[in-house]
Design an enzyme around this catalytic site. Structure first.
Site, PDB file in Angstrom:
ATOM      1  N   SER A 154      34.810  34.445  -4.989  1.00  0.00           N
ATOM      2  CA  SER A 154      36.090  35.190  -5.538  1.00  0.00           C
ATOM      3  C   SER A 154      36.202  34.864  -6.938  1.00  0.00           C
ATOM      4  O   SER A 154      35.601  34.162  -7.237  1.00  0.00           O
ATOM      5  CB  SER A 154      37.467  34.858  -4.489  1.00  0.00           C
ATOM      6  OG  SER A 154      37.734  33.590  -4.859  1.00  0.00           O
ATOM      7  N   LYS A 155      37.494  35.567  -7.622  1.00  0.00           N
ATOM      8  CA  LYS A 155      37.605  35.038  -8.886  1.00  0.00           C
ATOM      9  C   LYS A 155      37.920  33.395  -8.987  1.00  0.00           C
ATOM     10  O   LYS A 155      37.498  33.025 -10.130  1.00  0.00           O
ATOM     11  CB  LYS A 155      38.888  35.838  -9.510  1.00  0.00           C
ATOM     12  CG  LYS A 155      38.696  37.221  -9.704  1.00  0.00           C
ATOM     13  CD  LYS A 155      39.465  37.965  -8.584  1.00  0.00           C
ATOM     14  CE  LYS A 155      39.049  39.346  -8.118  1.00  0.00           C
ATOM     15  NZ  LYS A 155      38.977  39.597  -6.976  1.00  0.00           N
ATOM     16  N   ARG A 156      38.260  32.830  -8.019  1.00  0.00           N
ATOM     17  CA  ARG A 156      38.489  31.504  -8.100  1.00  0.00           C
ATOM     18  C   ARG A 156      37.174  30.779  -8.114  1.00  0.00           C
ATOM     19  O   ARG A 156      37.016  29.614  -8.656  1.00  0.00           O
ATOM     20  CB  ARG A 156      39.171  31.107  -7.085  1.00  0.00           C
ATOM     21  CG  ARG A 156      40.339  31.406  -6.837  1.00  0.00           C
ATOM     22  CD  ARG A 156      41.468  30.715  -5.661  1.00  0.00           C
ATOM     23  NE  ARG A 156      41.291  29.289  -6.078  1.00  0.00           N
ATOM     24  CZ  ARG A 156      42.399  28.695  -6.871  1.00  0.00           C
ATOM     25  NH1 ARG A 156      43.523  29.772  -7.222  1.00  0.00           N
ATOM     26  NH2 ARG A 156      42.841  27.433  -7.245  1.00  0.00           N
TER      27      ARG A 156
END
Length: 385
Positions: free
Chosen positions: A153-155
């Site tokens: 994910s973006k994280r």
RNA sequence: GCUCCCUUCGUCUAGAGGCCUAGGACGGAGCCCUCUCAAGGCUUAAACACCGGUUCGAAUCCGGUAGGGAGCGCCA
């Protein structure tokens, strides 16, 4: 959709969203798989005032099998599949229908996608069958997970490929890293693009998901920094220097810096940061480094080198090295006792490529200027000696 | 919950019944080299999820268990 409607492979469904939701909730409550129960299958009369959706009439008997190129045969009971909507009440088609039509129109032979699509595949195969079209070959690739083994994910950092350039990675490193995720060719780790094309075989793809290992990407990136063409890599360094506010147009110097820094930089971002002093005057000495290396004790060596470098005939790493050796021989100091003060004088800090190579790239003018500055620094701090 | 998928060192992987006292790579540890930082060289620790079968023999085949993941929309 009209064709399927006409030959009975699809039908109108007048159920409201609310009705469907209630049905799903009820099924969940009974611990069943939520699915459409086919209540409109036999309906022949339209319901007044309701715009119907079109549902695909899925086979109720038998099995659908995916002959998957990486997983082998995957078998689904048709009874597990419900009648999916292929056209919304406004007439627009839905995903599972459009993929099939698109693959058909484009005569797609191989569908290669993430294995999160496995569950959609039997539905799509049934639609192909209903349409009387041969199904493509399927290959479901394992997922790529974040470094901690959970979903990407973006994280988890870079999700856009361009982010990798910003972070200082080379395309060949990213490609090489990615190709080895879920695929291998014996023990080989390094693959050129040509090799990837020549050696890749879907049969060598494995089934389990893989987690990203940032350290290995870094290692590959440095490998390509060390082995790539310095001229091209110099341009990349220039790009990164520009990002930190330094416009450099000297391609020869950039290439030289790349050669000198290659083995101590894992990314161009780092290399740019570590190479600033080659292109601009640094503001202040690293306090600790200056205290330890620019003092009364090292002053004689600095002066000696200043004299030797001023009169050096040709400004080359070899000549600079010879001057260093001569200084060491005459003073009886260890090499490090001369090189390190020089390094601090010229770079402001304790880290740089070998001192002879560093000075060669800096050039005589800049070197002498900074040497004078360092001697000045010592004298103003300690008074003239 | 149901269906489907997956399971070898921390991570990426080799391994298609005997070649496996399980190999390589990243990372880790140690040593060497050394003007800093690195790079490099050498050495080293570290895994077949578990339980049963099949077989003379299983990491490899079969079954189950456990764990992880995906899917179950008038989303794509």
């Amino acid at each position: 959709a009209q064709q399927l409607l006409a030959d009975g492979h699809a039908y109108h469904c007048y159920c409201s969203k609310q009705e469907l939701e209630e049905m799903r909730a009820e099924q969940m409550a009974r611990k069943q798989k939520p699915r459409y129960d086919g209540r409109c299958r036999q309906r022949t009369e339209p319901v007044a005032g309701v715009a119907p959706v079109i549902r695909f009439r899925n086979p109720q008997q038998g099995q659908t099998v995916i002959h998957d190129l990486v997983h082998g045969d995957i078998i689904f009971d048709n009874a597990e599949l419900d009648d999916l909507i292929i056209a919304r009440s406004d007439g627009t088609p839905t995903y599972n229908f459009t993929v099939v039509v698109d693959d058909m129109d484009m005569r797609i032979t191989h569908v290669i996608r993430g294995d999160d699509h496995i569950n959609n595949t039997p539905r799509q195969i049934n639609i192909f069958n209903a349409l009387g079209v041969e199904t493509p070959r399927y290959a479901h690739l394992p997922m790529i997970l974040g470094p901690d083994g959970t979903k990407l994910s973006k994280r988890h950092g870079a999700v856009s490929v361009m982010q990798y350039r910003d972070d200082g990675f080379l395309p060949e490193a990213v490609l090489n890293y990615l190709v080895r995720l879920g695929w291998s060719h014996g023990d080989q780790e390094i693959f050129s693009r040509e090799e990837m094309v020549a050696l890749f075989d879907i049969a060598d793809v494995n089934k389990s998901a893989s987690a990203i290992n940032p350290d290995k990407l870094l290692w590959l990136n440095q490998h390509y920094i060390k082995t790539g063409d310095p001229a091209r890599l110099g341009a990349e360094l220039g790009w990164h220097l520009a990002r930190i506010g330094l416009e450099v147009t000297d391609a020869v110097k950039l290439a030289a810096v790349v050669r000198a820094q290659a083995e101590r930089a894992k990314t161009f971002k780092d290399m740019a940061l570590a190479s600033r002093f080659f292109f601009e005057e640094f503001a202040d000495y690293d306090a600790q480094a200056a205290a330890k290396n620019l003092n009364a004790e090292t002053l004689p060596a600095l002066r000696d080198m200043q004299a030797r470098l001023t009169t050096l005939e040709n400004w080359s790493a070899a000549a600079i090295h010879a001057a260093l050796e001569a200084c060491v021989a005459e003073s009886g100091l260890k090499l490090g006792k001369v090189a390190q003060p020089l390094r601090v004088a010229v770079s402001g800090g304790t880290v740089s490529p070998p001192i002879d190579a560093t000075l060669e790239i800096l050039g005589r003018e800049m070197t002498l200027l900074r040497l004078a500055r360092a001697i000045d620094h010592v004298e103003s701090a300690a008074g003239p000696i």
